[in-house]
Motif scaffolding. Structure first.
Motif, PDB file in Angstrom:
ATOM      1  N   VAL A   1      -0.163  -9.793   1.546  1.00  0.00           N
ATOM      2  CA  VAL A   1      -0.894 -10.618   0.804  1.00  0.00           C
ATOM      3  C   VAL A   1      -0.875 -11.907   1.722  1.00  0.00           C
ATOM      4  O   VAL A   1      -2.036 -12.438   1.869  1.00  0.00           O
ATOM      5  CB  VAL A   1      -0.372 -11.063  -0.679  1.00  0.00           C
ATOM      6  N   ARG A   2       0.213 -12.462   2.184  1.00  0.00           N
ATOM      7  CA  ARG A   2       0.414 -13.553   3.080  1.00  0.00           C
ATOM      8  C   ARG A   2      -0.510 -13.221   4.272  1.00  0.00           C
ATOM      9  O   ARG A   2      -1.230 -14.119   4.607  1.00  0.00           O
ATOM     10  CB  ARG A   2       1.760 -13.788   3.331  1.00  0.00           C
TER      11      ARG A   2
ATOM     12  N   PHE B   1       2.699 -14.793  -4.132  1.00  0.00           N
ATOM     13  CA  PHE B   1       2.050 -13.859  -3.433  1.00  0.00           C
ATOM     14  C   PHE B   1       2.556 -12.505  -3.592  1.00  0.00           C
ATOM     15  O   PHE B   1       1.731 -11.646  -2.846  1.00  0.00           O
ATOM     16  CB  PHE B   1       2.029 -14.211  -1.966  1.00  0.00           C
ATOM     17  N   HIS B   2       3.090 -12.192  -4.647  1.00  0.00           N
ATOM     18  CA  HIS B   2       3.227 -11.016  -5.247  1.00  0.00           C
ATOM     19  C   HIS B   2       1.726 -10.376  -5.635  1.00  0.00           C
ATOM     20  O   HIS B   2       0.969 -10.941  -6.214  1.00  0.00           O
ATOM     21  CB  HIS B   2       4.206 -10.544  -6.330  1.00  0.00           C
TER      22      HIS B   2
ATOM     23  N   SER C   1       1.592  -5.392  -0.583  1.00  0.00           N
ATOM     24  CA  SER C   1       3.029  -5.967  -0.808  1.00  0.00           C
ATOM     25  C   SER C   1       2.812  -7.475  -0.558  1.00  0.00           C
ATOM     26  O   SER C   1       1.703  -8.022  -0.251  1.00  0.00           O
ATOM     27  CB  SER C   1       3.778  -5.540   0.558  1.00  0.00           C
ATOM     28  N   THR C   2       3.653  -8.160  -0.777  1.00  0.00           N
ATOM     29  CA  THR C   2       3.833  -9.555  -0.706  1.00  0.00           C
ATOM     30  C   THR C   2       3.540 -10.042   0.682  1.00  0.00           C
ATOM     31  O   THR C   2       2.759 -10.850   0.869  1.00  0.00           O
ATOM     32  CB  THR C   2       5.185 -10.121  -1.155  1.00  0.00           C
TER      33      THR C   2
ATOM     34  N   ASP D   1       7.655 -15.641  -6.357  1.00  0.00           N
ATOM     35  CA  ASP D   1       6.578 -15.440  -5.303  1.00  0.00           C
ATOM     36  C   ASP D   1       5.309 -15.291  -5.838  1.00  0.00           C
ATOM     37  O   ASP D   1       4.894 -14.314  -6.307  1.00  0.00           O
ATOM     38  CB  ASP D   1       7.176 -14.236  -4.605  1.00  0.00           C
TER      39      ASP D   1
END
Ligand code: PEP
Ligand code: MG
Length: 590
Positions: free
Chosen positions: A569-570, A485-486, A565-566, A483
């Protein structure tokens, strides 16, 4: 679309761009076992003859496939069939089979089947992609020769149908080379990799493909509705009405951007608040350069050169390389063309290098590390690249750099190549730029030092994500953990962008992350100067850049760096992505 069963979503790896909606057509590659009959002593010669004739016929067929592929796609794609043609002459295959016919009084079909099994066992002891590809070629050859010996119909003939998505455990180059893209909309396989020969052909033929889906073959039935998203690397079996419509809309949207791509002229991607972002193309084959230019690319951000090493029994010569590099440079006479030197090791092991087996090849002799072991191979490549510098703004990119010492050693090799050419009176640009790829957390954190030794930096996000998260990028079982987006990823990228800015050199990004809208936004916002994406994604990413404000993009990226967190980020990236480029489309569309 059928609504009888709930949709099944599967994640794999993108292998050929595009979205396909169609009906499942399962293709099984099992060849029935050769009958176990023994042959009378006197019939040995008859079986040997039959084997020779089958080989001869298979070789003629493969030559035809090669010629057709050359006419249809070009010489580089046609060369994909060379390893198979060579296998038909390989003593390991031919003499081994003949020995069994002579010594064991078995039919040619049985003897050949045994030998093929033995070779498969022998070669299958490693999981390296190139070896796997060789196995895949072996399987293709086995089907062809054994089919002939057993009098079976050709497994490559699909017969009627239309709007089909081929679902298979694995495919082969000769099967894909015969497909009609008007009829076959997409490909989805249990196994395979983006680097597989058949996947290269699928990309050339513009048939969307997703590989590494694990068990899609067993999960599907002929005729089921299916969507293949070759851009995201996912598949939906039995999509519901709404989902099918969303994919259809997305497909229409992509083809709309593609139709409106500027013909021929490079086009700047400028944000709504007038910030220009350089947008370049990633190429796997020289023939893609023309398409990238048609899509308005501002040069080439990553020209992978491994196509010259795949399936070869000998290293590629200087002239062949020079032709490939200069053809791409000539396609972009006034834009940067970043040629990456061979990135071998990891999952790419050419047959002509005797690289020792390693327990962890992705942590082994890979990228720039191979230069030390194979100076001759790289010297030839550098001579060819240097010669191509007279055709444009050619730059040299070095993969998997961790230390300034590696850049210094690489520059010494480059100097040796320059000295040779100078001595021979061959022209080249002495001021050719050399850049390090940032693909490990170590390189990202030491970016300031690497920047001081480089003329540019390019972030390879595929590897950076793999090494930062310790998730093997080729492990299909871990695809959900891979991922970009980590939160660690934006922090590393930001470090690199900052180092480039301080050193006054360009920082580009050339992994798949840049081709995802959220990834592109994140990279731009973190201060990456140039994005490089697979050429089919150029129109979408250009459109995205034109539809957002750099002010919002930077704000979003700052939020992403601080996110815990991922998911956070998203979320941070949602605002710049929310401005729909066309009315009526929600940002949640696939
Ligand atoms: C990367 O690692 O992001 C990259 C661009 O190189 P490759 O995918 O060829 O390893
Ligand atoms: Mg890489």
């Amino acid at each position: 679309m059928s609504n009888r069963e709930p949709p099944t979503h599967l994640e794999g790896f993108p292998a050929s761009d595009g979205i396909a909606l169609g009906r499942v057509r399962r293709v099984d590659w099992q060849v029935p076992e050769a009958p176990r009959a023994t042959v009378p002593r006197g019939a040995r010669h008859r079986e040997l003859d039959r084997f020779e004739r089958a080989l001869q016929r298979a070789s003629e067929e493969l030559e035809q496939v090669k010629q057709r592929t050359e006419a249809r796609l070009g010489p580089v794609e046609a060369r994909i069939f060379d390893p198979q043609i060579l296998m038909l002459e390989d003593p390991e295959v031919v003499e081994g089979t003949k020995r069994y016919i002579s010594e064991n009084r078995v039919t040619a079909a049985r003897a050949f089947e045994w030998r093929m099994l033995e070779l498969t066992e022998l070669w299958a002891r490693t999981s390296h992609t190139m070896v796997l590809d060789r196995l895949n070629d072996l399987h293709d050859v086995k089907l062809r020769v054994l089919g002939r010996l057993l009098g079976l119909p050709s497994p490559w003939d699909l017969g009627g149908g239309g709007d089909e998505v081929i679902v298979a455990r694995e495919l082969t180059p000769s099967f894909v080379a015969r497909l009609d893209p008007e009829r076959v909309r997409g490909l989805a396989t249990d196994a395979g990799s983006r680097a597989a020969h058949w996947a290269i052909l699928a990309r050339s033929m513009q048939i969307p493909a997703v590989v590494g889906l694990g068990d899609i073959f067993d999960r599907t039935r002929d005729g089921q509705a299916i969507v293949v998203d070759g851009r995201a690397g996912s598949v939906v079996i039995d999509p519901d009405e709404l989902e099918a419509q969303r994919f259809e809309r997305r497909r229409t949207r992509i083809s709309g951007w593609t139709r409106h791509a500027p013909a021929g002229a490079p086009e700047t991607a400028v944000t709504l608040d007038d910030v220009a972002v350089t947008l370049r193309a990633n190429l796997d084959l020289p023939g893609e350069a023309r398409r990238a230019r048609e899509f308005g690319s501002q040069g080439v951000g990553l020209f992978r050169t491994e196509f010259l090493a795949v399936g070869r029994h000998a290293g590629p010569g200087e002239e062949e390389q020079y032709r490939a590099y200069s053809a791409v440079a000539e396609t972009f006479p006034s834009d940067a063309v970043l040629i990456r030197v061979f990135d071998l090791g990891g999952d790419k092991f050419p047959l002509f290098l005797r690289m020792p087996a390693e327990g962890n090849p992705f942590l082994g002799r890979r990228g720039v590390r191979v230069c030390r072991d194979e100076p001759g191979l790289f010297l030839t490549q550098l001579r060819a690249i240097l010669r191509a510098t007279v055709h444009g703004d050619v730059r040299i990119m070095v993969p998997l750099v961790n230390t300034t010492g590696e850049i210094t050693a690489f520059r010494e090799l480059l100097d040796a190549a320059k000295e040779q050419l100078q001595g021979e009176g061959v022209p080249f640009r002495n001021d050719v730029r050399v850049g390090a790829m940032i693909e490990t957390p170590a390189a990202a954190l030491a970016a300031a030092e690497l920047a001081a030794a480089s003329d540019f930096l390019s972030i390879g996000t595929n590897d950076l994500v793999q090494y930062a998260l310790a998730v093997d990028r080729t492990n299909t079982g871990l695809a959900h953990l891979f991922d970009p987006f980590h939160p660690a990823v934006p922090r590393l990228v930001s470090h690199v962008a900052e180092a480039g800015r301080s050193a006054g050199i360009e920082v580009s990004a050339c992994g798949e992350m840049a081709a995802q809208p959220a990834g592109a936004v994140l990279l731009m916002g973190l201060g990456v100067d140039a994005l490089s994406v697979a050429w089919p994604s150029l129109p979408e990413i250009r459109n995205l850049i034109r539809g957002c404000r750099m002010r919002d993009v930077r704000e979003a990226a700052a939020g992403a760096i601080g996110a815990s967190s991922t998911a956070a980020v998203r979320r941070a990236l949602e605002k710049p992505l929310a401005g729909p480029p066309e009315p009526g489309l929600s940002p949640g569309d696939p």
